[in-house]
Design a protein around this motif. Structure first.
Motif, PDB file in Angstrom:
ATOM      1  N   ASN A 161       0.842  -1.199   0.000  1.00 35.11           N
ATOM      2  CA  ASN A 161       0.000   0.000   0.000  1.00 35.11           C
ATOM      3  C   ASN A 161       0.875   1.246   0.000  1.00 35.11           C
ATOM      4  OD1 ASN A 161      -2.536  -1.423   0.251  1.00 35.11           O
ATOM      5  ND2 ASN A 161      -1.976  -1.816   2.379  1.00 35.11           N
ATOM      6  N   ILE A 162       0.428   2.279  -0.714  1.00 33.59           N
ATOM      7  CA  ILE A 162       1.142   3.551  -0.741  1.00 33.59           C
ATOM      8  C   ILE A 162       0.202   4.645  -0.253  1.00 33.59           C
ATOM      9  CG2 ILE A 162       2.392   5.233  -2.140  1.00 33.59           C
ATOM     10  CD1 ILE A 162       2.997   3.018  -4.133  1.00 33.59           C
ATOM     11  N   ASN A 163       0.621   5.354   0.784  1.00 34.83           N
ATOM     12  CA  ASN A 163      -0.164   6.454   1.329  1.00 34.83           C
ATOM     13  C   ASN A 163       0.612   7.755   1.123  1.00 34.83           C
ATOM     14  OD1 ASN A 163      -2.129   7.885   2.792  1.00 34.83           O
ATOM     15  ND2 ASN A 163      -0.954   7.664   4.683  1.00 34.83           N
ATOM     16  N   VAL A 164      -0.050   8.758   0.545  1.00 34.01           N
ATOM     17  CA  VAL A 164       0.601  10.038   0.279  1.00 34.01           C
ATOM     18  C   VAL A 164       0.049  11.095   1.229  1.00 34.01           C
ATOM     19  CG1 VAL A 164       1.096  11.819  -1.432  1.00 34.01           C
ATOM     20  CG2 VAL A 164       0.914   9.428  -2.147  1.00 34.01           C
ATOM     21  N   LYS A 165       0.950  11.767   1.948  1.00 36.89           N
ATOM     22  CA  LYS A 165       0.543  12.826   2.879  1.00 36.89           C
ATOM     23  C   LYS A 165       1.105  14.177   2.430  1.00 36.89           C
ATOM     24  CE  LYS A 165       0.297   9.981   7.085  1.00 36.89           C
ATOM     25  NZ  LYS A 165       0.822   9.813   8.460  1.00 36.89           N
ATOM     26  N   GLY A 166       0.389  15.249   2.794  1.00 31.70           N
ATOM     27  CA  GLY A 166       0.883  16.592   2.550  1.00 31.70           C
ATOM     28  C   GLY A 166       0.486  17.209   1.223  1.00 31.70           C
ATOM     29  N   VAL A 167      -0.247  16.444   0.376  1.00 28.52           N
ATOM     30  CA  VAL A 167      -0.641  17.014  -0.916  1.00 28.52           C
ATOM     31  C   VAL A 167      -1.777  18.008  -0.734  1.00 28.52           C
ATOM     32  CG1 VAL A 167       0.125  15.119  -2.372  1.00 28.52           C
ATOM     33  CG2 VAL A 167      -2.128  14.999  -1.322  1.00 28.52           C
ATOM     34  N   GLY A 186      17.106   8.925  -2.381  1.00 32.49           N
ATOM     35  CA  GLY A 186      17.664  10.210  -2.789  1.00 32.49           C
ATOM     36  C   GLY A 186      17.429  10.497  -4.265  1.00 32.49           C
ATOM     37  N   SER A 187      17.758   9.525  -5.110  1.00 35.84           N
ATOM     38  CA  SER A 187      17.585   9.708  -6.554  1.00 35.84           C
ATOM     39  C   SER A 187      16.109   9.746  -6.937  1.00 35.84           C
ATOM     40  CB  SER A 187      18.304   8.590  -7.321  1.00 35.84           C
ATOM     41  OG  SER A 187      17.798   7.317  -6.947  1.00 35.84           O
ATOM     42  N   ILE A 188      15.279   8.971  -6.228  1.00 38.80           N
ATOM     43  CA  ILE A 188      13.831   8.989  -6.489  1.00 38.80           C
ATOM     44  C   ILE A 188      13.270  10.367  -6.149  1.00 38.80           C
ATOM     45  CG2 ILE A 188      11.585   8.033  -5.808  1.00 38.80           C
ATOM     46  CD1 ILE A 188      12.996   5.364  -5.293  1.00 38.80           C
ATOM     47  N   SER A 189      13.729  10.935  -5.038  1.00 43.25           N
ATOM     48  CA  SER A 189      13.273  12.267  -4.622  1.00 43.25           C
ATOM     49  C   SER A 189      13.644  13.320  -5.669  1.00 43.25           C
ATOM     50  CB  SER A 189      13.884  12.649  -3.270  1.00 43.25           C
ATOM     51  OG  SER A 189      13.465  11.767  -2.262  1.00 43.25           O
ATOM     52  N   LYS A 190      14.894  13.289  -6.144  1.00 43.41           N
ATOM     53  CA  LYS A 190      15.355  14.272  -7.123  1.00 43.41           C
ATOM     54  C   LYS A 190      14.569  14.180  -8.423  1.00 43.41           C
ATOM     55  CE  LYS A 190      20.114  14.763  -5.442  1.00 43.41           C
ATOM     56  NZ  LYS A 190      21.560  14.524  -5.746  1.00 43.41           N
ATOM     57  N   GLU A 191      14.334  12.966  -8.896  1.00 43.62           N
ATOM     58  CA  GLU A 191      13.594  12.783 -10.149  1.00 43.62           C
ATOM     59  C   GLU A 191      12.142  13.232 -10.004  1.00 43.62           C
ATOM     60  OE1 GLU A 191      14.520  11.830 -13.277  1.00 43.62           O
ATOM     61  OE2 GLU A 191      16.523  12.112 -12.456  1.00 43.62           O
ATOM     62  N   THR A 192      11.562  12.952  -8.838  1.00 40.31           N
ATOM     63  CA  THR A 192      10.173  13.350  -8.589  1.00 40.31           C
ATOM     64  C   THR A 192      10.043  14.868  -8.539  1.00 40.31           C
ATOM     65  OG1 THR A 192       9.811  11.314  -7.320  1.00 40.31           O
ATOM     66  CG2 THR A 192       8.187  13.056  -7.062  1.00 40.31           C
ATOM     67  N   SER A 218       9.926  19.301  -1.105  1.00 44.33           N
ATOM     68  CA  SER A 218      10.662  18.166  -0.540  1.00 44.33           C
ATOM     69  C   SER A 218       9.746  16.948  -0.482  1.00 44.33           C
ATOM     70  CB  SER A 218      11.191  18.491   0.862  1.00 44.33           C
ATOM     71  OG  SER A 218      10.122  18.703   1.766  1.00 44.33           O
ATOM     72  N   ILE A 219      10.367  15.769  -0.473  1.00 39.33           N
ATOM     73  CA  ILE A 219       9.608  14.516  -0.413  1.00 39.33           C
ATOM     74  C   ILE A 219      10.408  13.497   0.383  1.00 39.33           C
ATOM     75  CG2 ILE A 219      10.582  13.768  -2.632  1.00 39.33           C
ATOM     76  CD1 ILE A 219       7.930  12.317  -3.167  1.00 39.33           C
ATOM     77  N   SER A 220       9.724  12.728   1.220  1.00 38.62           N
ATOM     78  CA  SER A 220      10.415  11.720   2.034  1.00 38.62           C
ATOM     79  C   SER A 220       9.597  10.428   2.053  1.00 38.62           C
ATOM     80  CB  SER A 220      10.632  12.228   3.463  1.00 38.62           C
ATOM     81  OG  SER A 220       9.394  12.532   4.086  1.00 38.62           O
ATOM     82  N   PHE A 221      10.269   9.329   2.418  1.00 37.04           N
ATOM     83  CA  PHE A 221       9.639   8.010   2.403  1.00 37.04           C
ATOM     84  C   PHE A 221       9.794   7.334   3.760  1.00 37.04           C
ATOM     85  CE2 PHE A 221      11.318   9.103  -1.747  1.00 37.04           C
ATOM     86  CZ  PHE A 221      10.223   8.928  -2.577  1.00 37.04           C
ATOM     87  N   ARG A 222       8.742   6.644   4.181  1.00 38.38           N
ATOM     88  CA  ARG A 222       8.786   5.918   5.455  1.00 38.38           C
ATOM     89  C   ARG A 222       8.002   4.617   5.295  1.00 38.38           C
ATOM     90  NH1 ARG A 222       5.382   5.921   9.759  1.00 38.38           N
ATOM     91  NH2 ARG A 222       4.183   7.639   8.850  1.00 38.38           N
ATOM     92  N   LEU A 250       4.087   1.756   2.430  1.00 40.16           N
ATOM     93  CA  LEU A 250       4.974   2.898   2.228  1.00 40.16           C
ATOM     94  C   LEU A 250       4.186   4.196   2.374  1.00 40.16           C
ATOM     95  CD1 LEU A 250       7.848   3.843   1.250  1.00 40.16           C
ATOM     96  CD2 LEU A 250       6.861   3.916  -1.048  1.00 40.16           C
ATOM     97  N   THR A 251       4.746   5.126   3.155  1.00 35.17           N
ATOM     98  CA  THR A 251       4.145   6.454   3.299  1.00 35.17           C
ATOM     99  C   THR A 251       5.059   7.471   2.628  1.00 35.17           C
ATOM    100  OG1 THR A 251       3.042   5.913   5.384  1.00 35.17           O
ATOM    101  CG2 THR A 251       3.383   8.241   4.900  1.00 35.17           C
ATOM    102  N   ILE A 252       4.505   8.236   1.686  1.00 31.23           N
ATOM    103  CA  ILE A 252       5.243   9.296   1.003  1.00 31.23           C
ATOM    104  C   ILE A 252       4.751  10.629   1.557  1.00 31.23           C
ATOM    105  CG2 ILE A 252       5.788  10.370  -1.212  1.00 31.23           C
ATOM    106  CD1 ILE A 252       5.113   7.721  -2.561  1.00 31.23           C
ATOM    107  N   THR A 253       5.639  11.387   2.164  1.00 27.42           N
ATOM    108  CA  THR A 253       5.276  12.695   2.723  1.00 27.42           C
ATOM    109  C   THR A 253       5.822  13.796   1.825  1.00 27.42           C
ATOM    110  OG1 THR A 253       5.322  11.786   4.971  1.00 27.42           O
ATOM    111  CG2 THR A 253       5.385  14.185   4.754  1.00 27.42           C
ATOM    112  N   VAL A 254       4.924  14.663   1.392  1.00 18.61           N
ATOM    113  CA  VAL A 254       5.272  15.713   0.435  1.00 18.61           C
ATOM    114  C   VAL A 254       5.098  17.095   1.070  1.00 18.61           C
ATOM    115  CG1 VAL A 254       4.537  16.832  -1.717  1.00 18.61           C
ATOM    116  CG2 VAL A 254       4.666  14.342  -1.588  1.00 18.61           C
TER     117      VAL A 254
END
Length: 232
Positions: A36-42, A70-76, A85-89, A96-100
């Motif tokens: 599962n992928i959860n996106v926060k901060g959008v 790191g490379s995924i963040s830069k490309e995104t 900024s973007i981070s993964f947890r 996976l939680t993606i915080t934007v």
């Protein structure tokens, strides 16, 4: 003593082998894949838009995501410039939680039959929308330099003033190249000078409350108001 050392060494070797076998089995099983992928901060961005930009899907492994974050963040961030900024947890070794953190939207410009978003660093997002979203203003007739200046001024206004602004138009004259006109959502119009509009707009709510009819509040030189002329 030699027998004890040999026995300990054998046990250590067995533990290491078991660990690697378990590790190989884990990465070869569906358990290593993102479930599962959860996106926060959008805010202005869509969650799926962020997920698509990261190229993370149910075939991706959590280990690979964390290893190359790191490379995924830069490309995104390159694909979506409005991401600051973007981070993964990870959670439960499967989710996976993606915080934007987004750069704030400061308004839209109308061109080519559509609307384009302006973000806080002055960049115009190259994504055509059929109509503006949110309660952001529309900017008209500004050069790129002036557009960046006026959008930064808008960003510093009080929230109640921001949400009342519908459109900001560049309206220079020979006497004043910094003259602008502002359409307000409450029906009034404002004439102002870019160089002083930020400090003068704080008087708008009080002046508008004293007006008996909708009209114009002129803040270009001084501060006074007058009603719209009746159409005959």
């Amino acid at each position: 003593m030699k027998k004890i050392k040999i026995k300990v060494s054998k046990n250590s070797l067995i533990i290491v082998l078991v660990f690697f076998i378990v590790l190989i089995a884990y990465f070869g099983s569906p358990l290593s894949k993102v479930r599962n992928i959860n996106v926060k901060g959008v805010n202005d961005l869509g969650a799926q838009q962020v997920i698509d930009a990261t190229k993370i899907d149910d075939h991706s492994t959590l280990f690979n995501v964390l290893l190359h974050h790191g490379s995924i963040s830069k490309e995104t961030e390159k694909k979506l410039p409005s991401i600051e900024s973007i981070s993964f947890r990870t959670r439960n070794l499967r989710d996976l939680t993606i915080t934007v953190k987004e750069r704030p939207t400061l308004g839209f410009i109308a061109k080519d039959g559509g609307y384009y978003r302006i973000i806080s660093n002055g960049q115009i997002i190259d994504q055509k929308l059929n109509s503006p979203i949110g309660s952001y203003p529309i900017y008209s007739n500004f050069s790129h330099k002036r557009l960046k200046q006026i959008s930064n001024i808008y960003a510093k206004l009080a929230k109640n003033i921001q949400t009342n602004i519908s459109e900001i138009r560049n309206a220079p004259t020979k006497l004043n190249p910094y003259r602008i006109k502002i359409d307000m959502n409450d029906g009034n119009k404002v004439i102002a000078d870019m160089r002083t509009v930020q400090s003068k707009l704080k008087y708008y709510p009080g002046m508008a409350a004293q007006m008996k009819k909708k009209g114009v509040i002129d803040l270009e030189i001084g501060a006074y108001s007058y009603p719209f002329k009746d159409k005959k």
